[in-house]
Write a protein that holds these residues in place. Structure first.
Motif, PDB file in Angstrom:
ATOM      1  N   VAL A 273      30.475  41.914  33.816  1.00 26.09           N
ATOM      2  CA  VAL A 273      30.832  40.976  32.746  1.00 26.09           C
ATOM      3  C   VAL A 273      32.336  41.076  32.522  1.00 26.09           C
ATOM      4  O   VAL A 273      32.881  42.178  32.395  1.00 26.09           O
ATOM      5  CB  VAL A 273      30.084  41.300  31.435  1.00 26.09           C
ATOM      6  N   THR A 274      32.996  39.944  32.499  1.00 25.91           N
ATOM      7  CA  THR A 274      34.436  39.935  32.318  1.00 25.91           C
ATOM      8  C   THR A 274      34.838  38.777  31.421  1.00 25.91           C
ATOM      9  O   THR A 274      34.040  37.885  31.148  1.00 25.91           O
ATOM     10  CB  THR A 274      35.154  39.816  33.686  1.00 25.91           C
TER      11      THR A 274
ATOM     12  N   ARG B 131      28.476  37.757  38.600  1.00 27.38           N
ATOM     13  CA  ARG B 131      29.588  37.968  37.667  1.00 27.38           C
ATOM     14  C   ARG B 131      29.461  36.982  36.511  1.00 27.38           C
ATOM     15  O   ARG B 131      29.327  35.776  36.730  1.00 27.38           O
ATOM     16  CB  ARG B 131      30.934  37.777  38.377  1.00 27.38           C
ATOM     17  N   TYR B 132      29.523  37.533  35.313  1.00 32.17           N
ATOM     18  CA  TYR B 132      29.368  36.728  34.089  1.00 32.17           C
ATOM     19  C   TYR B 132      30.736  36.646  33.407  1.00 32.17           C
ATOM     20  O   TYR B 132      31.300  37.670  33.019  1.00 32.17           O
ATOM     21  CB  TYR B 132      28.350  37.382  33.150  1.00 32.17           C
ATOM     22  N   ILE B 133      31.281  35.424  33.267  1.00 37.63           N
ATOM     23  CA  ILE B 133      32.620  35.237  32.717  1.00 37.63           C
ATOM     24  C   ILE B 133      32.525  34.682  31.296  1.00 37.63           C
ATOM     25  O   ILE B 133      31.999  33.593  31.082  1.00 37.63           O
ATOM     26  CB  ILE B 133      33.452  34.275  33.573  1.00 37.63           C
TER      27      ILE B 133
ATOM     28  N   ARG C  13      39.309  37.212  38.268  1.00 36.34           N
ATOM     29  CA  ARG C  13      38.307  38.142  37.748  1.00 36.34           C
ATOM     30  C   ARG C  13      37.011  38.121  38.559  1.00 36.34           C
ATOM     31  O   ARG C  13      36.513  39.161  38.967  1.00 36.34           O
ATOM     32  CB  ARG C  13      38.018  37.830  36.279  1.00 36.34           C
ATOM     33  N   ALA C  14      36.449  36.950  38.810  1.00 34.51           N
ATOM     34  CA  ALA C  14      35.171  36.880  39.537  1.00 34.51           C
ATOM     35  C   ALA C  14      35.339  36.918  41.050  1.00 34.51           C
ATOM     36  O   ALA C  14      34.360  37.140  41.768  1.00 34.51           O
ATOM     37  CB  ALA C  14      34.414  35.614  39.137  1.00 34.51           C
ATOM     38  N   ARG C  15      36.571  36.724  41.534  1.00 36.21           N
ATOM     39  CA  ARG C  15      36.822  36.747  42.981  1.00 36.21           C
ATOM     40  C   ARG C  15      35.877  35.799  43.711  1.00 36.21           C
ATOM     41  O   ARG C  15      35.214  36.151  44.697  1.00 36.21           O
ATOM     42  CB  ARG C  15      36.675  38.163  43.553  1.00 36.21           C
TER      43      ARG C  15
END
Length: 330
Positions: free
Chosen positions: A264-265, A237-239, A138-140
């Motif tokens: 946001v994921t 990126r916010y996980i 997701r954040a790669r």
């Protein structure tokens, strides 16, 4: 079979009873597992206390994640009888993993590698696999980037620290107790922030040359979200992982996403493609075999001591509590 069950909500050691219940029968897409070991997590305590949104009413048999042997399989379950698998459980319907047998859905389940002990395998999905989904799929995440782990001393946070270091990231972890800082550093954290010592934003930016964290890995939830959003880099990126700090995921306003220029994921081991799953199995298995990641186990608990172990969850635990339930030779 024996299972820990609570007929009412309350303190785990007050409401849990070891009872005899029928062995469940698997339906389509699920298996009956003979449980070898089970992860004891904060959600298990929360569901017993009536604070977990997926378990609104008792009775409750906790235990979200196990390693076990497939004893019977419903139509469409992906692995044959006799396979040692790591899987989630059907705890929402009363078949949790703190029992001698449980039902486990095929979705999200993976075979346990031969060189991984039961005690490590029991929590591997909800820790390293979730971290892999979050950081890689997701954040790669890229080598050299910075990661802020909210709640670094917990089982989920500490495994994220380990995986991030194996991937070449610089890791900043937060703790609420200065005594836990050393533990986070043992897991590989480059920097540890005690949340009682000042502004999270200011400290993260000081550690990142003013940029902010490229990625935030949030295991805590709403109590830290606003501070963490102020500490994230433009394009960060916010996980979303969990809500160990309360009873709800944070609400991230679209306006903040827009004005901070972030994405946001969420990350779940059960929500990924077959290709992502297979890549994670291969990579995590290699990292485990090479000794680059290892389950941070606080204590292995005998089956008879499960209620008292659940009472301990929270600030008194670093890493994972694992219940030993069965034997592979049974």
């Amino acid at each position: 079979m024996k299972a820990w069950r609570a007929e009412t909500f309350g303190k785990p050691s007050d409401v849990l009873r070891l009872v005899d219940v029928d062995v469940p029968v698997p339906g389509p897409g699920e298996a009956l597992l003979r449980v070898l070991a089970a992860n004891i997590g904060l959600p298990d305590r929360m569901m017993l206390e009536g604070r977990y949104f997926l378990v609104p009413t008792p009775p409750v048999t906790p235990g979200q994640e196990v390693v076990g042997i497939v004893e019977a399989a419903g139509r469409g379950y992906p692995f044959p009888i006799g396979t040692r698998v790591i899987g989630g459980t059907n705890f929402t319907s009363g078949s949790g993993g703190l029992a001698e047998y449980c039902l486990s859905p095929g979705r999200g389940a993976v075979p346990a590698s031969d060189d991984m002990p039961d005690e490590h395998a029991a929590a591997f999905l909800g820790t390293f696999h979730v971290a892999y989904v979050g950081l890689v799929n997701r954040a790669r995440a890229r080598p050299g980037e910075s990661l802020l782990v909210l709640g670094g001393s917990g089982g989920t946070g500490s495994t994220a620290i380990q995986l991030a270091k194996a991937l070449g990231l610089t890791v900043i972890a937060t703790v609420r107790d200065g005594k836990k800082a050393a533990y986070c550093r043992q897991q590989g954290a480059d920097h540890v922030i005690d949340l009682g010592t000042g502004s999270l934003d200011a400290q993260v930016r000081a550690l990142t040359g003013g940029k902010g964290a490229d990625i935030v890995y949030d295991t805590v939830g709403s109590t830290l979200a606003d501070q963490a959003l102020d500490a994230i880099a433009i394009g960060g990126r916010y996980i979303l992982i969990g809500f160990a700090g309360g009873s709800a995921f944070p609400t991230v306003e679209p306006f903040k996403i827009l004005t901070h220029g972030i994405s946001v994921t969420g990350a779940l081991h059960s929500v990924r493609t077959a290709e992502e799953r297979d890549d994670a199995i291969t990579t995590l298995g290699r990292l485990f075999s090479e000794g680059k990641i290892s389950m941070p186990i606080d204590k292995i608990i005998p089956f008879a001591e499960v209620p008292e172990a659940l009472d301990r969850l929270g600030g008194a635990v670093n890493g994972k509590l694992i219940a030993r339930i069965g034997d592979q030779r049974s």
